[in-house]
Write a protein that holds these residues in place. Structure first.
Motif, PDB file in Angstrom:
ATOM      1  N   MET A 184      44.420  47.394  18.907  1.00 18.51           N
ATOM      2  CA  MET A 184      44.239  46.125  18.233  1.00 18.51           C
ATOM      3  C   MET A 184      43.251  46.243  17.088  1.00 18.51           C
ATOM      4  SD  MET A 184      46.360  44.261  19.772  1.00 18.51           S
ATOM      5  CE  MET A 184      45.983  42.772  18.929  1.00 18.51           C
ATOM      6  N   THR A 185      42.411  47.236  17.155  1.00 20.33           N
ATOM      7  CA  THR A 185      41.410  47.404  16.108  1.00 20.33           C
ATOM      8  C   THR A 185      42.060  47.539  14.741  1.00 20.33           C
ATOM      9  OG1 THR A 185      39.861  48.414  17.642  1.00 20.33           O
ATOM     10  CG2 THR A 185      39.507  48.860  15.320  1.00 20.33           C
ATOM     11  N   PHE A 186      43.034  48.416  14.643  1.00 19.95           N
ATOM     12  CA  PHE A 186      43.680  48.615  13.343  1.00 19.95           C
ATOM     13  C   PHE A 186      44.487  47.379  12.937  1.00 19.95           C
ATOM     14  CE2 PHE A 186      46.350  50.420  10.066  1.00 19.95           C
ATOM     15  CZ  PHE A 186      45.430  51.185   9.383  1.00 19.95           C
ATOM     16  N   ALA A 187      45.110  46.727  13.902  1.00 17.65           N
ATOM     17  CA  ALA A 187      45.879  45.517  13.603  1.00 17.65           C
ATOM     18  C   ALA A 187      44.979  44.409  13.063  1.00 17.65           C
ATOM     19  CB  ALA A 187      46.617  45.033  14.859  1.00 17.65           C
ATOM     20  N   TRP A 188      43.778  44.299  13.607  1.00 18.79           N
ATOM     21  CA  TRP A 188      42.886  43.212  13.208  1.00 18.79           C
ATOM     22  C   TRP A 188      42.025  43.534  12.007  1.00 18.79           C
ATOM     23  CZ3 TRP A 188      40.823  41.867  18.740  1.00 18.79           C
ATOM     24  CH2 TRP A 188      41.815  41.188  19.442  1.00 18.79           C
ATOM     25  N   TYR A 189      41.634  44.800  11.845  1.00 13.91           N
ATOM     26  CA  TYR A 189      40.645  45.134  10.820  1.00 13.91           C
ATOM     27  C   TYR A 189      41.136  46.119   9.766  1.00 13.91           C
ATOM     28  CZ  TYR A 189      37.586  42.966  14.231  1.00 13.91           C
ATOM     29  OH  TYR A 189      37.021  42.090  15.100  1.00 13.91           O
ATOM     30  N   GLY A 190      42.269  46.757   9.980  1.00 14.42           N
ATOM     31  CA  GLY A 190      42.766  47.763   9.039  1.00 14.42           C
ATOM     32  C   GLY A 190      43.040  47.222   7.647  1.00 14.42           C
ATOM     33  N   HIS A 191      43.402  45.970   7.566  1.00 16.72           N
ATOM     34  CA  HIS A 191      43.734  45.360   6.272  1.00 16.72           C
ATOM     35  C   HIS A 191      42.509  45.106   5.402  1.00 16.72           C
ATOM     36  CE1 HIS A 191      42.266  41.318   7.322  1.00 16.72           C
ATOM     37  NE2 HIS A 191      42.604  41.693   8.559  1.00 16.72           N
ATOM     38  N   LEU A 192      41.312  45.223   5.955  1.00 16.45           N
ATOM     39  CA  LEU A 192      40.107  44.935   5.173  1.00 16.45           C
ATOM     40  C   LEU A 192      39.939  45.887   3.988  1.00 16.45           C
ATOM     41  CD1 LEU A 192      37.572  44.106   8.019  1.00 16.45           C
ATOM     42  CD2 LEU A 192      38.895  42.521   6.606  1.00 16.45           C
ATOM     43  N   LYS A 193      40.548  47.055   4.070  1.00 15.33           N
ATOM     44  CA  LYS A 193      40.489  47.997   2.954  1.00 15.33           C
ATOM     45  C   LYS A 193      41.673  47.825   2.002  1.00 15.33           C
ATOM     46  CE  LYS A 193      38.780  51.994   3.171  1.00 15.33           C
ATOM     47  NZ  LYS A 193      38.461  53.407   3.416  1.00 15.33           N
ATOM     48  N   HIS A 194      42.588  46.908   2.333  1.00 14.68           N
ATOM     49  CA  HIS A 194      43.787  46.712   1.519  1.00 14.68           C
ATOM     50  C   HIS A 194      43.934  45.236   1.145  1.00 14.68           C
ATOM     51  CE1 HIS A 194      44.918  50.798   2.566  1.00 14.68           C
ATOM     52  NE2 HIS A 194      44.628  50.497   3.821  1.00 14.68           N
ATOM     53  N   SER A 229      52.303  46.498  24.682  1.00 18.48           N
ATOM     54  CA  SER A 229      53.273  47.139  25.579  1.00 18.48           C
ATOM     55  C   SER A 229      52.624  48.274  26.374  1.00 18.48           C
ATOM     56  CB  SER A 229      54.495  47.640  24.800  1.00 18.48           C
ATOM     57  OG  SER A 229      54.161  48.745  23.996  1.00 18.48           O
ATOM     58  N   LEU A 230      51.479  48.769  25.909  1.00 18.98           N
ATOM     59  CA  LEU A 230      50.714  49.759  26.670  1.00 18.98           C
ATOM     60  C   LEU A 230      49.688  49.080  27.573  1.00 18.98           C
ATOM     61  CD1 LEU A 230      50.018  52.379  23.851  1.00 18.98           C
ATOM     62  CD2 LEU A 230      51.795  52.474  25.604  1.00 18.98           C
ATOM     63  N   MET A 231      49.122  47.979  27.114  1.00 18.93           N
ATOM     64  CA  MET A 231      48.044  47.307  27.837  1.00 18.93           C
ATOM     65  C   MET A 231      48.533  46.651  29.122  1.00 18.93           C
ATOM     66  SD  MET A 231      44.906  46.580  27.897  1.00 18.93           S
ATOM     67  CE  MET A 231      43.751  45.851  26.800  1.00 18.93           C
ATOM     68  N   VAL A 232      49.700  46.027  29.089  1.00 18.87           N
ATOM     69  CA  VAL A 232      50.192  45.321  30.275  1.00 18.87           C
ATOM     70  C   VAL A 232      50.420  46.284  31.443  1.00 18.87           C
ATOM     71  CG1 VAL A 232      52.103  43.933  31.183  1.00 18.87           C
ATOM     72  CG2 VAL A 232      51.094  43.371  28.961  1.00 18.87           C
ATOM     73  N   PRO A 233      51.120  47.408  31.231  1.00 22.43           N
ATOM     74  CA  PRO A 233      51.256  48.346  32.355  1.00 22.43           C
ATOM     75  C   PRO A 233      49.918  48.940  32.797  1.00 22.43           C
ATOM     76  CG  PRO A 233      52.825  48.889  30.618  1.00 22.43           C
ATOM     77  CD  PRO A 233      51.923  47.819  30.090  1.00 22.43           C
ATOM     78  N   ALA A 234      49.007  49.177  31.861  1.00 25.94           N
ATOM     79  CA  ALA A 234      47.694  49.716  32.227  1.00 25.94           C
ATOM     80  C   ALA A 234      46.948  48.739  33.136  1.00 25.94           C
ATOM     81  CB  ALA A 234      46.876  50.013  30.974  1.00 25.94           C
TER      82      ALA A 234
END
Length: 96
Positions: free
Chosen positions: A1-11, A32-37
Motif C-alpha cells: 500500500m505504501t507505493f499505492a498511497w505515496y508513490g505518486h508524490l514524485k509524479h 489479495s495477499l493481505m486477506v489470506p495472510a
C-alpha cells in the motif's frame, strides 16, 4: 500500500485520475495477499489485535525504506525514538 498511497508524490505531473486508477490496481494486488495472510495468522492463533499491530509494524518498516530510498527524505533521530516506542507496544501486545 505504501507505493499505492505515496508513490505518486514524485509524479505530480501525472493526472490525478490516472494516479487513482494505478493506485487501485496496486492496492487490489496487495489486498489479495493481505486477506489470506490474515486468515493464516488467525488460524495459527493470532488475535485480530495482534494481526493489525503486526501489519502496522511491517507497514512502518516498508515505508521507512520507501521514504529513504524512493522519496529521498532524511531520517531524523525522533523517528528512531518513535520506532522504539512502537516496538515496545508490539512486545506488550504479544506478552502472554
Amino acid at each position: 500500500m505504501t507505493f499505492a498511497w505515496y508513490g505518486h508524490l514524485k509524479h505530480t505531473d501525472t493526472a490525478l485520475w490516472k494516479v487513482i486508477l494505478i493506485s487501485w490496481g496496486i492496492a487490489l494486488f496487495e489486498y489479495s495477499l493481505m486477506v489470506p495472510a490474515n486468515r493464516i495468522g488467525s488460524l495459527s492463533g493470532m488475535s485480530g489485535f495482534q494481526l493489525k499491530i503486526t501489519q502496522e509494524v511491517i507497514t512502518l518498516v516498508v515505508f521507512t525504506v520507501f521514504a529513504l530510498l524512493y522519496l529521498k527524505e532524511p531520517f531524523h533521530w525522533k523517528y528512531l525514538v518513535s520506532f522504539a516506542l512502537i516496538v515496545g507496544a508490539v512486545a506488550v501486545s504479544f506478552w502472554k
